[in-house]
Design a protein around this motif. Structure first.
Motif, short mmCIF file in Angstrom:
data_model
loop_
_atom_site.label_atom_id
_atom_site.label_comp_id
_atom_site.label_asym_id
_atom_site.label_seq_id
_atom_site.Cartn_x
_atom_site.Cartn_y
_atom_site.Cartn_z
N HIS A 175 0.84 -1.19 0.00
CA HIS A 175 0.00 0.00 0.00
C HIS A 175 0.88 1.25 0.00
CE1 HIS A 175 -3.53 2.50 0.82
NE2 HIS A 175 -2.77 3.13 1.71
N GLU A 176 1.92 1.24 0.82
CA GLU A 176 2.84 2.37 0.87
C GLU A 176 3.50 2.57 -0.49
OE1 GLU A 176 5.49 1.29 3.99
OE2 GLU A 176 4.12 1.90 5.60
N ALA A 177 3.87 1.45 -1.16
CA ALA A 177 4.51 1.55 -2.47
C ALA A 177 3.56 2.15 -3.50
CB ALA A 177 5.00 0.17 -2.93
N ARG A 178 2.28 1.80 -3.43
CA ARG A 178 1.32 2.36 -4.37
C ARG A 178 1.14 3.86 -4.15
NH1 ARG A 178 -3.68 -1.45 -3.51
NH2 ARG A 178 -2.43 -2.25 -1.81
N MET A 179 1.20 4.27 -2.88
CA MET A 179 1.00 5.68 -2.57
C MET A 179 2.25 6.51 -2.87
SD MET A 179 -2.12 5.83 -1.58
CE MET A 179 -2.39 4.51 -2.79
N GLN A 180 3.43 5.95 -2.62
CA GLN A 180 4.66 6.72 -2.65
C GLN A 180 5.41 6.65 -3.97
OE1 GLN A 180 6.96 5.44 0.76
NE2 GLN A 180 5.34 5.98 2.19
N ARG A 181 5.33 5.52 -4.68
CA ARG A 181 6.16 5.42 -5.88
C ARG A 181 5.41 4.81 -7.06
NH1 ARG A 181 7.69 0.39 -6.69
NH2 ARG A 181 7.85 -1.11 -4.98
N SER A 182 4.12 4.96 -7.08
CA SER A 182 3.30 4.64 -8.26
C SER A 182 3.29 3.17 -8.64
CB SER A 182 3.77 5.47 -9.47
OG SER A 182 3.69 6.84 -9.17
N LEU A 183 3.48 2.27 -7.68
CA LEU A 183 3.30 0.85 -7.98
C LEU A 183 1.85 0.59 -8.35
CD1 LEU A 183 4.14 -2.20 -7.87
CD2 LEU A 183 3.49 -2.15 -5.46
N ARG A 184 1.63 -0.13 -9.44
CA ARG A 184 0.28 -0.47 -9.88
C ARG A 184 0.00 -1.95 -9.59
NH1 ARG A 184 2.33 2.40 -14.16
NH2 ARG A 184 2.53 0.56 -15.46
N LEU A 185 -1.21 -2.21 -9.13
CA LEU A 185 -1.61 -3.58 -8.80
C LEU A 185 -2.89 -3.93 -9.54
CD1 LEU A 185 -1.58 -6.23 -7.12
CD2 LEU A 185 -2.83 -4.98 -5.34
N THR A 186 -2.84 -5.02 -10.30
CA THR A 186 -4.03 -5.57 -10.94
C THR A 186 -4.25 -6.98 -10.40
OG1 THR A 186 -3.72 -4.31 -12.99
CG2 THR A 186 -5.10 -6.28 -13.12
N ALA A 187 -5.43 -7.21 -9.81
CA ALA A 187 -5.78 -8.52 -9.27
C ALA A 187 -6.96 -9.09 -10.04
CB ALA A 187 -6.11 -8.41 -7.78
N LEU A 188 -6.74 -10.21 -10.69
CA LEU A 188 -7.78 -10.91 -11.43
C LEU A 188 -8.21 -12.11 -10.59
CD1 LEU A 188 -5.92 -10.82 -14.84
CD2 LEU A 188 -7.86 -9.38 -14.21
N ALA A 283 -11.31 -9.88 -20.79
CA ALA A 283 -12.47 -10.78 -20.69
C ALA A 283 -13.16 -10.65 -19.33
CB ALA A 283 -12.03 -12.22 -20.90
N ALA A 284 -12.46 -10.16 -18.33
CA ALA A 284 -13.02 -10.05 -16.99
C ALA A 284 -14.09 -8.96 -16.94
CB ALA A 284 -11.91 -9.74 -15.99
N ALA A 285 -14.89 -9.01 -15.90
CA ALA A 285 -15.88 -7.95 -15.69
C ALA A 285 -15.15 -6.62 -15.48
CB ALA A 285 -16.74 -8.28 -14.47
N ASP A 286 -15.77 -5.53 -15.89
CA ASP A 286 -15.13 -4.24 -15.69
C ASP A 286 -15.16 -3.87 -14.20
OD1 ASP A 286 -17.67 -3.20 -15.08
OD2 ASP A 286 -17.96 -2.38 -17.11
N ARG A 287 -14.59 -2.72 -13.88
CA ARG A 287 -14.47 -2.35 -12.46
C ARG A 287 -15.83 -2.30 -11.75
NH1 ARG A 287 -9.68 0.57 -10.82
NH2 ARG A 287 -8.13 0.67 -12.47
N MET A 288 -16.81 -1.63 -12.36
CA MET A 288 -18.11 -1.48 -11.72
C MET A 288 -18.82 -2.82 -11.59
SD MET A 288 -18.18 1.60 -10.86
CE MET A 288 -19.89 1.64 -10.30
#
Length: 303
Positions: A175-188, A283-288
């Motif tokens: 979480h800190e990495a996403r906030m501080q250095r723009s790490l992106r996380l995609t979970a399928l 192919a996955a459902a969109d965010r909403m």
């Protein structure tokens, strides 16, 4: 599109590195980075050895991560190879990791070596893509959910509790990495995971509510893979892909199995996995819709 077949450790070409034991991952990453810098400049190991008055075998061990690196040697090599400012920053960061007792080492008693290496690598990634077809991805597990999983394989409850502690700290670091250095996380996440109760209804409800919260976190993309997605799109196993900054280690794919994990680094194989994960995302459902499916699953655990 056919799913990517799992690359076996005994395939002829060196596409997979089996990581069950061996040098610390920071040494491995530093050694690989030094080798990349040397090869990009057309230098031989003997030339680097001459520069720091070391044998070729010492340079070879350093590049393989088999010798603890001396800061002075590494920085002398950086001077000799005339590394860029960005390359030097990478060198310094990796050197710091080789010296520090990383946070995850305190959980070494309940975390297998191959998983500790993945956790260490996550810390330097710029993007993480993970597909899970059996459980919530480890980077998004609540403490109680992780404990309930651990209790099926650990010797006692205390060990399972420590697994939960490790998962919690791992999430905090990412979480800190996403906030501080723009790490992106995609979970399928396969839809079946939402409907498979782990630890009882209360644990599952808390876990899915946590997923909903995380879906709104910056640089986080949580997507549910519906039952309707065919076998030609969904791999039959979990896959994690890590992309690193341009001056960092090679991008890789991590495929975990019962007694270890495959770390795949050959660029064309990594690209194939990257392509397939992209197709799965499409192919996955969109965010909403994914959030709606999670809310629907939560209702099942409210009774």
């Amino acid at each position: 599109m056919p799913a990517v077949p799992r690359v076996r450790p005994n395939d002829q070409e060196a596409t997979v590195t089996q990581l069950h034991a061996g040098p610390d991952v920071a040494n491995l990453m530093l050694g690989e980075f030094l080798r990349q810098c040397r090869e990009e400049r057309g230098l031989k190991q003997a030339e680097l050895g001459y520069a720091i008055r070391a044998s070729v075998s010492k340079i070879s061990r350093l590049e393989r991560g088999e010798s603890p690196p001396r800061s002075r040697d590494v920085m002398d090599l950086a001077d000799f190879m005339k590394l860029t400012r960005q390359e030097r920053r990478t060198i310094v960061r990796l050197l710091d990791q080789t010296r520090d007792g990383a946070w995850y080492q305190k959980f070494s008693d309940v975390t297998p070596t191959y998983l500790r290496r993945l956790i260490a690598l996550e810390g330097g990634a710029r993007e993480i893509r993970a597909y899970e077809n059996q459980v919530i991805p480890g980077v998004l597990q609540t403490r109680d959910y992780a404990v309930s999983l651990a209790k099926t394989v650990k010797k006692d409850d205390r060990e399972a509790e420590r697994v939960g502690e490790m998962r919690q700290e791992r999430q905090l670091k990412l979480h800190e990495a996403r906030m501080q250095r723009s790490l992106r996380l995609t979970a399928l996440i396969d839809e079946g995971v939402l409907r498979r109760p782990r630890g009882g209804h209360g644990v599952m409800r808390e876990q899915l509510e946590h997923l909903l919260e995380q879906a709104d976190v910056k640089r986080t993309n949580i997507r549910v893979v519906p039952f309707g997605c065919g076998a030609d799109v969904t791999p039959p196993y979990a896959v994690t892909q890590l992309d690193f900054p341009a001056q960092g280690p090679s991008d890789l794919v991590y495929v975990e199995h019962i007694n270890g994990a495959d770390y795949i680094t050959r660029p064309d194989i990594v690209d194939k996995y990257r392509h397939d994960l992209h197709q799965l995302t499409m192919a996955a459902a969109d965010r909403m819709e994914s959030k709606r499916l999670i809310r629907e699953a939560i209702k099942r655990y409210c009774s």
